[in-house]
Design an enzyme around this catalytic site. Sequence first.
Site, PDB file in Angstrom:
ATOM      1  N   ASP A  29      36.606  46.025   4.001  1.00  0.00           N
ATOM      2  CA  ASP A  29      35.723  45.370   4.311  1.00  0.00           C
ATOM      3  C   ASP A  29      33.980  45.976   3.582  1.00  0.00           C
ATOM      4  O   ASP A  29      34.294  47.071   3.524  1.00  0.00           O
ATOM      5  CB  ASP A  29      35.782  45.336   5.346  1.00  0.00           C
ATOM      6  CG  ASP A  29      34.271  45.187   6.106  1.00  0.00           C
ATOM      7  OD1 ASP A  29      32.700  44.455   4.891  1.00  0.00           O
ATOM      8  OD2 ASP A  29      33.045  44.455   7.008  1.00  0.00           O
ATOM      9  N   GLU A  79      35.582  73.233  -9.952  1.00  0.00           N
ATOM     10  CA  GLU A  79      36.794  72.874  -9.403  1.00  0.00           C
ATOM     11  C   GLU A  79      37.927  72.009 -10.051  1.00  0.00           C
ATOM     12  O   GLU A  79      39.063  71.529  -9.879  1.00  0.00           O
ATOM     13  CB  GLU A  79      36.990  72.902  -8.187  1.00  0.00           C
ATOM     14  CG  GLU A  79      36.009  71.180  -8.010  1.00  0.00           C
ATOM     15  CD  GLU A  79      36.249  71.100  -6.259  1.00  0.00           C
ATOM     16  OE1 GLU A  79      36.910  71.191  -5.595  1.00  0.00           O
ATOM     17  OE2 GLU A  79      35.258  71.146  -6.037  1.00  0.00           O
ATOM     18  N   CYS A 111      33.378  72.885  -3.764  1.00  0.00           N
ATOM     19  CA  CYS A 111      31.686  72.642  -3.952  1.00  0.00           C
ATOM     20  C   CYS A 111      30.868  73.327  -3.965  1.00  0.00           C
ATOM     21  O   CYS A 111      29.351  73.680  -3.561  1.00  0.00           O
ATOM     22  CB  CYS A 111      31.598  71.571  -3.122  1.00  0.00           C
ATOM     23  SG  CYS A 111      32.714  69.833  -2.818  1.00  0.00           S
ATOM     24  N   THR A 152      35.003  58.213  -2.248  1.00  0.00           N
ATOM     25  CA  THR A 152      34.284  58.885  -2.585  1.00  0.00           C
ATOM     26  C   THR A 152      34.689  59.967  -3.974  1.00  0.00           C
ATOM     27  O   THR A 152      33.926  61.093  -3.844  1.00  0.00           O
ATOM     28  CB  THR A 152      34.698  60.844  -0.969  1.00  0.00           C
ATOM     29  OG1 THR A 152      35.494  60.759  -1.500  1.00  0.00           O
ATOM     30  CG2 THR A 152      34.237  59.447  -0.249  1.00  0.00           C
ATOM     31  N   SER A 201      38.357  67.149   7.438  1.00  0.00           N
ATOM     32  CA  SER A 201      36.925  67.393   6.381  1.00  0.00           C
ATOM     33  C   SER A 201      35.963  67.302   7.034  1.00  0.00           C
ATOM     34  O   SER A 201      35.139  68.659   6.750  1.00  0.00           O
ATOM     35  CB  SER A 201      37.733  67.453   5.567  1.00  0.00           C
ATOM     36  OG  SER A 201      37.010  65.796   4.644  1.00  0.00           O
ATOM     37  N   HIS A 233      25.230  69.068   1.183  1.00  0.00           N
ATOM     38  CA  HIS A 233      26.503  68.569   0.174  1.00  0.00           C
ATOM     39  C   HIS A 233      26.575  67.068   0.610  1.00  0.00           C
ATOM     40  O   HIS A 233      26.764  67.304   1.140  1.00  0.00           O
ATOM     41  CB  HIS A 233      27.113  70.232   0.206  1.00  0.00           C
ATOM     42  CG  HIS A 233      28.508  69.063  -0.257  1.00  0.00           C
ATOM     43  ND1 HIS A 233      28.959  69.137  -1.348  1.00  0.00           N
ATOM     44  CD2 HIS A 233      29.959  68.927  -0.255  1.00  0.00           C
ATOM     45  CE1 HIS A 233      29.291  68.749  -2.088  1.00  0.00           C
ATOM     46  NE2 HIS A 233      30.343  68.302  -1.196  1.00  0.00           N
ATOM     47  N   LYS A 242      25.493  62.533   8.586  1.00  0.00           N
ATOM     48  CA  LYS A 242      26.493  63.579   9.861  1.00  0.00           C
ATOM     49  C   LYS A 242      25.938  64.643  10.155  1.00  0.00           C
ATOM     50  O   LYS A 242      25.948  65.396  12.112  1.00  0.00           O
ATOM     51  CB  LYS A 242      27.967  63.352   9.627  1.00  0.00           C
ATOM     52  CG  LYS A 242      28.871  62.153  10.126  1.00  0.00           C
ATOM     53  CD  LYS A 242      29.740  61.753   9.118  1.00  0.00           C
ATOM     54  CE  LYS A 242      30.626  61.185   8.821  1.00  0.00           C
ATOM     55  NZ  LYS A 242      31.716  60.518  10.041  1.00  0.00           N
ATOM     56  N   ASN A 275      30.249  61.007  -6.051  1.00  0.00           N
ATOM     57  CA  ASN A 275      30.327  63.044  -5.511  1.00  0.00           C
ATOM     58  C   ASN A 275      30.753  63.586  -7.153  1.00  0.00           C
ATOM     59  O   ASN A 275      31.299  63.746  -7.679  1.00  0.00           O
ATOM     60  CB  ASN A 275      31.654  63.303  -4.853  1.00  0.00           C
ATOM     61  CG  ASN A 275      31.838  64.757  -3.813  1.00  0.00           C
ATOM     62  OD1 ASN A 275      30.921  65.755  -4.656  1.00  0.00           O
ATOM     63  ND2 ASN A 275      32.569  64.815  -2.976  1.00  0.00           N
ATOM     64  N   SER A 307      34.762  73.196  -0.041  1.00  0.00           N
ATOM     65  CA  SER A 307      35.870  73.441   1.262  1.00  0.00           C
ATOM     66  C   SER A 307      37.056  74.650   1.282  1.00  0.00           C
ATOM     67  O   SER A 307      36.774  74.875  -0.347  1.00  0.00           O
ATOM     68  CB  SER A 307      36.836  71.764   1.136  1.00  0.00           C
ATOM     69  OG  SER A 307      36.142  70.750   1.769  1.00  0.00           O
TER      70      SER A 307
HETATM   71  N1  CAA Z   1      31.711  48.547   8.637  1.00  0.00           N
HETATM   72  C1  CAA Z   1      30.364  49.022   8.352  1.00  0.00           C
HETATM   73  N2  CAA Z   1      30.951  50.693   8.723  1.00  0.00           N
HETATM   74  C2  CAA Z   1      32.470  50.829   9.064  1.00  0.00           C
HETATM   75  C3  CAA Z   1      33.803  50.201   8.744  1.00  0.00           C
HETATM   76  C4  CAA Z   1      32.817  48.494   7.937  1.00  0.00           C
HETATM   77  N3  CAA Z   1      33.577  46.996   7.880  1.00  0.00           N
HETATM   78  N4  CAA Z   1      34.707  50.285   9.124  1.00  0.00           N
HETATM   79  C5  CAA Z   1      34.377  51.479   9.276  1.00  0.00           C
HETATM   80  N5  CAA Z   1      33.112  52.012   8.854  1.00  0.00           N
HETATM   81  C6  CAA Z   1      33.099  53.557   9.698  1.00  0.00           C
HETATM   82  C7  CAA Z   1      33.315  53.739  10.159  1.00  0.00           C
HETATM   83  O1  CAA Z   1      33.096  53.610  11.725  1.00  0.00           O
HETATM   84  C8  CAA Z   1      33.215  55.643   9.889  1.00  0.00           C
HETATM   85  O2  CAA Z   1      31.983  55.469   9.832  1.00  0.00           O
HETATM   86  P1  CAA Z   1      31.765  57.038  10.732  1.00  0.00           P
HETATM   87  O3  CAA Z   1      32.705  58.308   9.726  1.00  0.00           O
HETATM   88  O4  CAA Z   1      30.290  57.254  11.324  1.00  0.00           O
HETATM   89  O5  CAA Z   1      32.488  57.036  12.118  1.00  0.00           O
HETATM   90  C9  CAA Z   1      33.472  55.198   8.106  1.00  0.00           C
HETATM   91  O6  CAA Z   1      32.777  53.381   8.071  1.00  0.00           O
HETATM   92  C10 CAA Z   1      34.485  55.984   7.457  1.00  0.00           C
HETATM   93  O7  CAA Z   1      35.642  54.981   7.994  1.00  0.00           O
HETATM   94  P2  CAA Z   1      36.586  55.613   8.529  1.00  0.00           P
HETATM   95  O8  CAA Z   1      36.915  57.295   9.164  1.00  0.00           O
HETATM   96  O9  CAA Z   1      38.163  54.843   9.017  1.00  0.00           O
HETATM   97  O10 CAA Z   1      37.293  55.929   6.157  1.00  0.00           O
HETATM   98  P3  CAA Z   1      38.552  56.771   6.156  1.00  0.00           P
HETATM   99  O11 CAA Z   1      39.658  56.238   6.759  1.00  0.00           O
HETATM  100  O12 CAA Z   1      39.311  55.497   5.544  1.00  0.00           O
HETATM  101  O13 CAA Z   1      38.421  58.081   5.164  1.00  0.00           O
HETATM  102  C11 CAA Z   1      36.565  59.281   4.900  1.00  0.00           C
HETATM  103  C12 CAA Z   1      37.476  58.229   4.677  1.00  0.00           C
HETATM  104  C13 CAA Z   1      37.704  61.143   5.235  1.00  0.00           C
HETATM  105  C14 CAA Z   1      35.805  60.273   4.250  1.00  0.00           C
HETATM  106  C15 CAA Z   1      37.716  59.804   3.374  1.00  0.00           C
HETATM  107  O14 CAA Z   1      36.722  58.998   2.434  1.00  0.00           O
HETATM  108  C16 CAA Z   1      38.260  60.935   3.118  1.00  0.00           C
HETATM  109  O15 CAA Z   1      39.731  61.682   2.924  1.00  0.00           O
HETATM  110  N6  CAA Z   1      36.879  61.801   1.573  1.00  0.00           N
HETATM  111  C17 CAA Z   1      37.504  62.869   0.716  1.00  0.00           C
HETATM  112  C18 CAA Z   1      36.930  63.415   2.371  1.00  0.00           C
HETATM  113  C19 CAA Z   1      35.334  64.905   1.590  1.00  0.00           C
HETATM  114  O16 CAA Z   1      35.162  63.833   1.448  1.00  0.00           O
HETATM  115  N7  CAA Z   1      35.396  64.712   3.052  1.00  0.00           N
HETATM  116  C20 CAA Z   1      33.885  65.120   3.335  1.00  0.00           C
HETATM  117  C21 CAA Z   1      34.309  66.364   3.961  1.00  0.00           C
HETATM  118  S1  CAA Z   1      35.018  68.303   2.766  1.00  0.00           S
HETATM  119  C22 CAA Z   1      33.505  68.249   1.915  1.00  0.00           C
HETATM  120  O17 CAA Z   1      32.407  67.437   1.705  1.00  0.00           O
HETATM  121  C23 CAA Z   1      33.987  69.462   0.013  1.00  0.00           C
HETATM  122  C24 CAA Z   1      34.005  67.568  -1.057  1.00  0.00           C
HETATM  123  O18 CAA Z   1      33.237  67.408  -1.747  1.00  0.00           O
HETATM  124  C25 CAA Z   1      35.860  67.005  -0.757  1.00  0.00           C
END
Ligand code: CAA
Length: 385
Positions: A29, A79, A111, A152, A201, A233, A242, A275, A307
Amino acid sequence: MDVGIDRLGFYTPKKYIDIVELAQARDVDPNKFTIGIGQSKQAVPDIYQDAVTMAAEAANRVLDDDNRNEIGLVIVGTESSVDESKATSAFLMDLLDLPEDVRAFEIKEACYGATAGLQMAYNFVAMNPDKKALVIASDIARYGIKTPGEVTQGAGAVAMIVSQDPHILKLDNKSVYMSRNVGDFWRPTFSKTAFARGKFSNEIYVEFFTTLWKKFQAKYNVTAADFDTMLFHIPYTKMGMKALRTLEGQIPDDKYAELVDHYQKSIEFSRNVGNLYTGSLYLGLISYLVNGDAKANDNLMLFSYGSGAVGEIYSAKIVAGFDKYIDSDFIKKELNNRKKISVADYESIFSKELENGDTTALSTVHDKFYLSEIKENERLYKLTN
Ligand code: CAA
């Protein structure tokens, strides 16, 4: 003596994909990607681009004939480096015509790298006021096709000149930091793409912010009321929100609303680029300065997170007349003039790589700096003019 950021330059590749099209291609979606994650476009680097070429592009935007010979320190935070031995900064020496009497090296801590560089630059300039430092953040965020992290991804670089009597941001020399061995995100030397425990993370990021914000308030006897803006960041634009949301109900509602409003201005560019890893916090700063209602003497809190993990909160003050030192029109025009490519084209670029013996076809280069060939396993770079 005031020390801080005198010039800020930003570069992102000229191609991007639309996040709604990515969602459709992945059978997700689109609201999940645009609202749940908070992204609209994602930069796609070309085959001739890497951390070196993007660092050169960003730095080229802040260097001029006057400041080039005053540089005494060059630090690249990345990185995504192209060599396990030679630093990204070494490649920049001739590309940017930098003076030889500098210390030039690379810093890696996910980062957080550029923030480590910025703090070192602060100390260097404080000890050597007649010198300037060039700090560059340059990264390609790669998780892989059809991975949860794919939405991302992103690419780009931010260059900063740190000097005394800075024209953009005065650093307060107030900071708190913390380090801990955490398995939230990593990229082993054998892998071109990162591994992440995504939800973990997110939790660690928020925990580091909460811990450091408490420490910062206690150490300097301040509260949210002392800050006009909080910058974070931004691995994806929902992430900083968040952390900011942890303050909801803890501080007066109008202050919280003001911080949220300013946060929205700080994520406008990241939403359209993706990112930048270590450059993301600094792209947020540029976005706020260009799109927000920043004023002289506004106090900023900056939260840096890498991280692995290292976090730092520090504060800074906006300098009067900062807007004359950031080319807002150029940045906006460049972002608007990028070319949208299809998800299929992005997948094809993603899987290609220059190999030993290959040469870049000059007709495909649309930037100033490029990887021209790999000869005897050495990456060789050139300028288009
Ligand atoms: N409409 C609106 N929102 C929706 C939706 C829909 N149809 N379906 C899902 N969502 C929302 C969910 O509710 C969720 O919101 P919240 O986080 O507010 O609860 C959001 O969309 C994401 O959904 P999921 O958690 O189910 O998504 P996912 O399992 O696919 O993973 C993620 C999301 C964990 C960010 C993934 O993209 C990921 O692993 N990213 C890389 C790691 C990362 O960026 N981590 C950040 C912290 S680490 C860091 O900052 C260092 C760095 O640069 C990497």
